[in-house]
Write an enzyme that holds these catalytic residues in place. Structure first.
Site, PDB file in Angstrom:
ATOM      1  CG  ASP A 247       5.101 -21.315  -6.389  1.00 40.24           C
ATOM      2  OD1 ASP A 247       5.940 -22.538  -5.269  1.00 40.24           O
ATOM      3  OD2 ASP A 247       3.844 -22.640  -6.695  1.00 40.24           O
ATOM      4  CE  LYS A 248       4.273 -15.131 -14.166  1.00 33.48           C
ATOM      5  NZ  LYS A 248       4.125 -15.190 -16.187  1.00 33.48           N
TER       6      LYS A 248
END
Length: 678
Positions: A308-309
């Protein structure tokens, strides 16, 4: 079964509990992702995480950077960067080879080839001549030359004396004909320059440079750049420069010839494994930063999965050609970009995508509240929701981050254009600006409005590695179909294939919704289930899984549960359900113009075999804890031991911990728990 409409289409839930509201990712520390390696260990523990795949071997790369600077042509006396047409004409080769065709071919054949070239150029340069007359002089045989060295000498001599001729060997016979590449170039520059350039190419002196005459017409220079890159891109690199008189010319440098590596040399390739902790960065974005700082290519990094960012994430990585000491020396620069590297160690091979068991999640859901007004039963709502998901799991949708959250054009739309092999549309979709006036949007908007890749590149922030690679290639190769193809090829393979996977993921999401809507919770005839050998749902599985279509008898006796049903992710090696869902897939692909799609994009070196994804996912080791701080709530608990920082006062918050298999999404699991977008 509850269903709701959201931004990604119709969304099905598997459990019937009420759910509750809450927010996640208020801060990146609210969402912590830790990779679980193939040995079942979390990679944040240096003593147990090895970051390597000891039971997987990688083929030896056939190309490596050659030694630079002092390579000389063994055939000639010229040194690098000293090539000029005049010197090459007057200085003989050291090994005694000659360019005198009368000595090599004999006087009669030499006179014949001269007559051939006169006629060839007359007919080629004079469009009024008949095609029949030209065909009579289209090709000439110079005879047979059994000796390999003699043939090589003939090729060199002919090309030196007549650069506009192409020499072809058929067994031992050598034939000559007009070179279409020479004809093309002589239409862009003078015939004299074209001849000198082809002599330069044939000399093949490493790092040598040829300079065309100055040219003030930018459009004309661009045409020359495009032709040279298209025809000789593997041999040369081109660049325009301005001299002291402000006149612009094109220089062409011959690339170094890559040195083939022996198996012994291959075994000495340097690989360094490390643990990457990143915050608020995409995995591919982080790799671009690392590559720029270390001076290597993004493709030199390998990893097991994308994280995930908007989170703090920990994952294993391996980089080629960099030592542990080199990584340690750059630690300060990495931290400026929101990355911390640790557990450096030398390993024998790269990582491979899919070489992990899954991911562990530590989530903080803030400000819990019921869907209704009554807050008194919130604790029981949370307990019921978590227990349901622990037992029944959740529909295994791809999460919104798979398609690009907050983007004007989502990744699956770009992937569809690539599958249609419409490279120009794919580029325009990729560079469609988001709302607002951020630097990235300004740069994209400028390109869409003007088509000027050079000016858009100057506006694009340095942090946007993919966009800058694209724009740089578009500036060099143009914005036509061929230039756009080259722009896509400028991205590493993992970045290119990401967009195709996004499209296939979108189709899968819609397929599972259709399956649950039309066929319900029970396993039906024609559904697909895994055979006895099991197998993994994603890339990296050791052998293809055995897929079985449920029979009418098996449906009747309830031989399988919904948790055993899989749906295909489109590709060229999958089978589709043998019921109405299979028909739906074909209709869905047809609507997108992919009824004949082979899921290969040869021009981009992409192939999608497809795979099978379980309809349901089940979290492992799921636990939760409600925490409150102050204000007289029903739970007076301290936050001193909370791994996720201070909690908001007077409101219940939930700490949620669980493991998921690879390619399963924590946000999707949380949505099943809460029955709303968290």
């Amino acid at each position: 079964m509850k269903m709701e409409e959201d931004a990604n289409g119709l969304w099905r839930y598997i459990s019937e509990h009420e759910g509750f509201y809450g927010t996640i990712k208020n801060y990146t520390k609210d969402f912590i992702v830790t990779e679980i390696d193939i040995h079942g260990q979390m990679v944040t523990n240096p003593s147990t995480s090895d970051g390597q795949s000891s039971n997987v071997t990688e083929a030896c790369p056939s190309v490596n950077k050659s030694d630079s600077g002092k390579i000389v042509n063994p055939k000639c006396s010229l040194k690098p960067e000293e090539y000029t047409p005049d010197r090459r004409d007057t200085e003989p080769c050291q090994n005694g080879d000659s360019f005198d065709l009368s000595l090599i071919l004999g006087q009669d054949v030499n006179e014949e080839i001269e007559r051939f070239t006169v006629k060839l150029r007359e007919t080629s340069w004079n469009p009024s001549d008949s095609c029949g007359e030209k065909l009579a002089y289209e090709e000439l045989s110079l005879g047979s030359f059994p000796d390999k060295h003699q043939r090589a000498n003939v090729h060199r001599a002919v090309r030196h004396n007549f650069p506009f001729l192409l020499t072809v060997t058929n067994q031992s016979e050598i034939r000559v004909r007009e070179d279409p590449d020479f004809k093309h170039l002589s239409g862009l520059v003078s015939e004299e320059e074209a001849e000198d350039f082809f002599r330069f190419i044939d000399a093949k002196i490493p790092n040598s440079v040829y300079t065309f005459k100055s040219d003030d017409q930018k459009v004309h220079r661009t045409a020359v750049h495009h032709f040279l890159s298209k025809r000789f891109g593997k041999l040369v690199e081109t660049k325009s420069f301005s001299d002291q008189e402000n006149k612009t010319a094109i220089t062409v440098r011959l690339r170094e010839k890559p040195k083939k590596r022996t198996a012994d040399e291959c075994s000495k390739e340097v690989y360094t494994a490390f643990i990457l902790k990143k915050e608020n960065l995409e995995t591919l974005e982080a790799i671009s930063y690392l590559a720029a700082i270390l001076g290597v290519l993004p493709s030199d990094f390998t990893y097991a999965g994308i994280k995930d960012k908007r989170a703090i994430t920990y994952q294993s990585m391996v980089v080629k050609k960099i030592t542990p000491q080199q990584l340690k020396e750059k630690a300060g620069e990495f931290e400026k970009r929101g990355m911390v590297l640790s557990s450096f160690r030398s390993v024998s091979e790269p990582l491979h995508l899919g070489r992990l068991q899954g991911n562990h999640f530590d989530l903080l859901v803030r400000d819990l509240r019921p869907h209704g007004q009554d807050r008194t039963g919130l604790d029981s709502l949370v307990e019921e929701a978590v227990e349901n998901v622990k037992v029944r799991g959740f529909v295994n949708y791809y999460g919104p981050q798979r398609f690009g959250t907050g983007q004007s054009v989502q990744s699956d739309c770009v992937g569809l254009a690539l599958l249609r092999e419409d490279m120009v549309t794919a580029i325009r979709l990729f560079l469609t600006p988001e709302e607002g006036d951020g630097p990235q949007s300004v740069a994209k908007r400028h390109f869409i409005q003007t088509g000027n890749a050079k000016e858009a590149l100057a506006l694009m922030p340095a942090s946007k590695a993919r966009e800058r690679l694209m724009l740089r290639a578009l500036h060099r190769y143009g914005t036509g179909p061929d230039g756009c193809t080259r722009a896509w090829l400028s991205l590493p393979h993992g970045m290119r294939v990401f967009y195709l996977h996004a499209y296939c993921s979108r189709v899968w999401n819609e397929a599972v919704t259709h399956r649950l809507t039309t066929l319900g919770h029970k396993v039906r005839q024609g559904d697909l289930v895994r055979g006895k050998n099991g197998g993994r749902a994603e890339a990296g599985e050791p052998s293809p899984p055995q897929i079985h279509a449920v029979t009418a008898a098996e449906e009747e006796e309830g031989a399988f549960s919904l948790a055993e049903v899989v749906l295909p992710i489109p590709g060229n090696s999958v089978k589709y359900p043998e019921n109405a869902v299979g028909t739906w897939y074909q209709e869905r692909l047809t609507r997108d113009g992919l009824q004949s799609c082979r899921f290969r994009v040869s021009s981009l070196k992409l192939n999608l075999p497809g795979c099978y994804r379980p309809l349901l996912a089940l979290p492992r080791n799921l636990s939760y804890r409600l925490e409150r701080q102050g204000g007289g709530g029903s739970h007076q608990e301290t936050n001193s031991k909370s791994p996720l920082g201070n909690l908001d006062a007077d409101t219940p918050n939930m700490l949620l911990n669980f493991d998921l298999d690879t390619s399963c999404y924590a946000t999707v699991c949380l949505k099943e728990v809460m029955k709303c977008d968290p």
